[in-house]
Design an enzyme around this catalytic site. Structure first.
Site, PDB file in Angstrom:
ATOM      1  N   GLY A 146      -9.109  -8.294  -7.518  1.00  0.00           N
ATOM      2  CA  GLY A 146      -9.052  -9.388  -6.551  1.00  0.00           C
ATOM      3  C   GLY A 146      -9.858 -10.610  -6.959  1.00  0.00           C
ATOM      4  O   GLY A 146     -10.084 -11.518  -6.164  1.00  0.00           O
TER       5      GLY A 146
ATOM      6  N   GLU B 241     -12.614   0.263  -3.617  1.00  0.00           N
ATOM      7  CA  GLU B 241     -12.975  -0.202  -2.265  1.00  0.00           C
ATOM      8  C   GLU B 241     -13.383   0.979  -1.386  1.00  0.00           C
ATOM      9  O   GLU B 241     -14.242   0.850  -0.518  1.00  0.00           O
ATOM     10  CB  GLU B 241     -11.790  -0.978  -1.667  1.00  0.00           C
TER      11      GLU B 241
ATOM     12  N   GLY C 200      -2.441  -4.980  -6.869  1.00  0.00           N
ATOM     13  CA  GLY C 200      -2.873  -5.309  -5.515  1.00  0.00           C
ATOM     14  C   GLY C 200      -2.135  -6.535  -5.000  1.00  0.00           C
ATOM     15  O   GLY C 200      -0.977  -6.465  -4.600  1.00  0.00           O
ATOM     16  N   GLY C 201      -2.802  -7.681  -5.059  1.00  0.00           N
ATOM     17  CA  GLY C 201      -2.265  -8.928  -4.488  1.00  0.00           C
ATOM     18  C   GLY C 201      -0.818  -9.223  -4.873  1.00  0.00           C
ATOM     19  O   GLY C 201      -0.010  -9.596  -4.011  1.00  0.00           O
TER      20      GLY C 201
ATOM     21  N   HIS D 263     -10.097   4.771  -4.884  1.00  0.00           N
ATOM     22  CA  HIS D 263     -10.065   3.332  -5.136  1.00  0.00           C
ATOM     23  C   HIS D 263     -11.487   2.770  -5.000  1.00  0.00           C
ATOM     24  O   HIS D 263     -12.263   3.230  -4.167  1.00  0.00           O
ATOM     25  CB  HIS D 263      -9.117   2.635  -4.158  1.00  0.00           C
TER      26      HIS D 263
ATOM     27  N   SER E 168      -6.265  -7.665 -10.990  1.00  0.00           N
ATOM     28  CA  SER E 168      -5.677  -8.993 -11.215  1.00  0.00           C
ATOM     29  C   SER E 168      -4.511  -8.963 -12.200  1.00  0.00           C
ATOM     30  O   SER E 168      -4.323  -9.890 -12.999  1.00  0.00           O
ATOM     31  CB  SER E 168      -6.748 -10.002 -11.667  1.00  0.00           C
TER      32      SER E 168
ATOM     33  N   GLU F 177      -9.319   0.794 -13.168  1.00  0.00           N
ATOM     34  CA  GLU F 177      -9.453  -0.497 -12.496  1.00  0.00           C
ATOM     35  C   GLU F 177     -10.896  -0.976 -12.603  1.00  0.00           C
ATOM     36  O   GLU F 177     -11.744  -0.583 -11.796  1.00  0.00           O
ATOM     37  CB  GLU F 177      -9.080  -0.363 -11.012  1.00  0.00           C
TER      38      GLU F 177
ATOM     39  N   ASN G 256      -0.338  -1.547  -4.483  1.00  0.00           N
ATOM     40  CA  ASN G 256      -1.312  -1.128  -3.482  1.00  0.00           C
ATOM     41  C   ASN G 256      -1.426  -2.265  -2.482  1.00  0.00           C
ATOM     42  O   ASN G 256      -2.046  -3.295  -2.776  1.00  0.00           O
ATOM     43  CB  ASN G 256      -2.668  -0.841  -4.160  1.00  0.00           C
ATOM     44  N   TRP G 257      -0.796  -2.085  -1.337  1.00  0.00           N
ATOM     45  CA  TRP G 257      -0.764  -3.168  -0.347  1.00  0.00           C
ATOM     46  C   TRP G 257      -2.116  -3.352   0.353  1.00  0.00           C
ATOM     47  O   TRP G 257      -2.323  -4.336   1.031  1.00  0.00           O
ATOM     48  CB  TRP G 257       0.309  -2.887   0.714  1.00  0.00           C
ATOM     49  N   LYS G 258      -2.993  -2.376   0.220  1.00  0.00           N
ATOM     50  CA  LYS G 258      -4.297  -2.406   0.916  1.00  0.00           C
ATOM     51  C   LYS G 258      -4.062  -2.622   2.418  1.00  0.00           C
ATOM     52  O   LYS G 258      -3.077  -2.119   2.946  1.00  0.00           O
ATOM     53  CB  LYS G 258      -5.203  -3.466   0.282  1.00  0.00           C
TER      54      LYS G 258
HETATM   55  P1  13P Z   1      -5.595  -6.968  -7.425  1.00  0.00           P
HETATM   56  O1  13P Z   1      -4.326  -6.799  -8.212  1.00  0.00           O
HETATM   57  O2  13P Z   1      -5.410  -7.765  -6.177  1.00  0.00           O
HETATM   58  O3  13P Z   1      -6.720  -7.449  -8.293  1.00  0.00           O
HETATM   59  O4  13P Z   1      -6.005  -5.490  -6.926  1.00  0.00           O
HETATM   60  C1  13P Z   1      -5.998  -4.453  -7.822  1.00  0.00           C
HETATM   61  C2  13P Z   1      -6.168  -3.201  -7.079  1.00  0.00           C
HETATM   62  O5  13P Z   1      -7.223  -2.960  -6.503  1.00  0.00           O
HETATM   63  C3  13P Z   1      -5.046  -2.256  -7.036  1.00  0.00           C
HETATM   64  O6  13P Z   1      -5.433  -1.040  -6.513  1.00  0.00           O
END
Ligand code: 13P
Length: 252
Positions: free
Chosen positions: A175, A99, A236-237, A97, A215, A169, A9-11
């Site tokens: 994050g 967010e 994510g990251g 998600h 994470s 999640e 997930n590149w956000k």
């Molecule tokens: P991180 O891996 O950066 O914690 O993000 C997880 C995420 O929200 C994937 O959708």
């Protein structure tokens, strides 16, 4: 047998040029993998969808959008419909998600509409659920997840539900660098699978892919994925660097 999947997930990261480069690099490395049974998905910004979809081999990498509108079409300025997403060659859409839930006030009812529109347009939803830190501190994590699934997904017909990927999640792990322990992940994934079994049947539950997100990185992916009910990750990251992402895929 359910599919094992690693999804990025590149956000809101990467310009179009950077996104194309990253997608190509991931594809190149995935192509060299010995184990072709692991599904690889990249969840990319809307504006990247048509271009990236054109340049990747969809047999190697699948594409996901990170959201879709809860309305089918019309006067909804700034929105992008499931039908439009599908028209770019995209196969999946991340829905719910944390967010989106917290910053854009998306509730389970809205998310349920999105899921149905995605399915109507042959997009496979990756439906995200998970509790806040405070909810876990008060031992409410199972109730929260139960409610998210009940209101978001469990009115789907069997056939529709079979297209769903669930991503657990825990919000406190997203994050933050703080990951759920393998035991915490397994305990929740097992609970989710039991809910699917209770609401559908044991076979459907057994076939449902449940990803862990929060994470997840090369250093902890292996111990997370080793759990019987953890079928991969939503990353994510660590999905923003091809080498890290590939290392996570290799953790299987
Ligand atoms: P991180 O891996 O950066 O914690 O993000 C997880 C995420 O929200 C994937 O959708």
């Amino acid at each position: 047998m359910r599919k094992r999947i690693v999804a990025g997930n590149w956000k809101m990261n990467k310009t179009l040029k950077e996104g194309i480069e990253l997608a190509k690099e991931i594809e190149l490395q995935v192509e060299k993998q010995k184990d072709k049974s692991i599904g690889v998905i990249i969840g990319i910004p809307f504006i990247h969808l048509p271009e990236v979809s054109k340049i990747v081999n969809h047999k190697i990498i699948s594409i996901a959008a990170q959201n879709c509108s809860s309305e089918p079409k019309g006067a909804f300025t700034g929105e992008v419909s499931a039908e439009m997403i599908k028209s770019t060659g995209t196969e999946y859409v991340i829905i719910g998600h944390s967010e989106r839930r917290s910053y854009f006030n998306e509730d389970n009812k809205t998310l349920n509409k999105k899921v149905k529109l995605a399915l109507e347009n042959n997009l496979n939803p990756i439906f995200c659920i998970g509790e806040l830190l405070d909810e876990r501190k008060h031992g409410k994590q199972f109730d929260v997840v139960n409610k998210q699934l009940n209101e978001g997904l469990f009115d789907l017909a069997d056939e529709e539900f079979s297209k769903i990927i669930i991503a657990y999640e825990p919000v406190w792990a997203i994050g933050t660098g703080e990951t759920a322990t393998p035991q915490q992940a397994q305990e929740m994934h097992e609970y989710i699978r039991k809910l699917v079994s209770d609401n559908y049947n044991a076979e459907t539950a057994d076939n449902t892919t449940i990803l862990y997100g929060g994470s997840c990185k090369p250093s902890n992916a292996q111990e997370l994925f080793a759990n019987p009910d953890v079928d991969g990750g939503l990353i994510g990251g660590a999905s923003l660097k091809a080498d890290d992402f590939i290392e996570i895929i290799n953790s299987f």
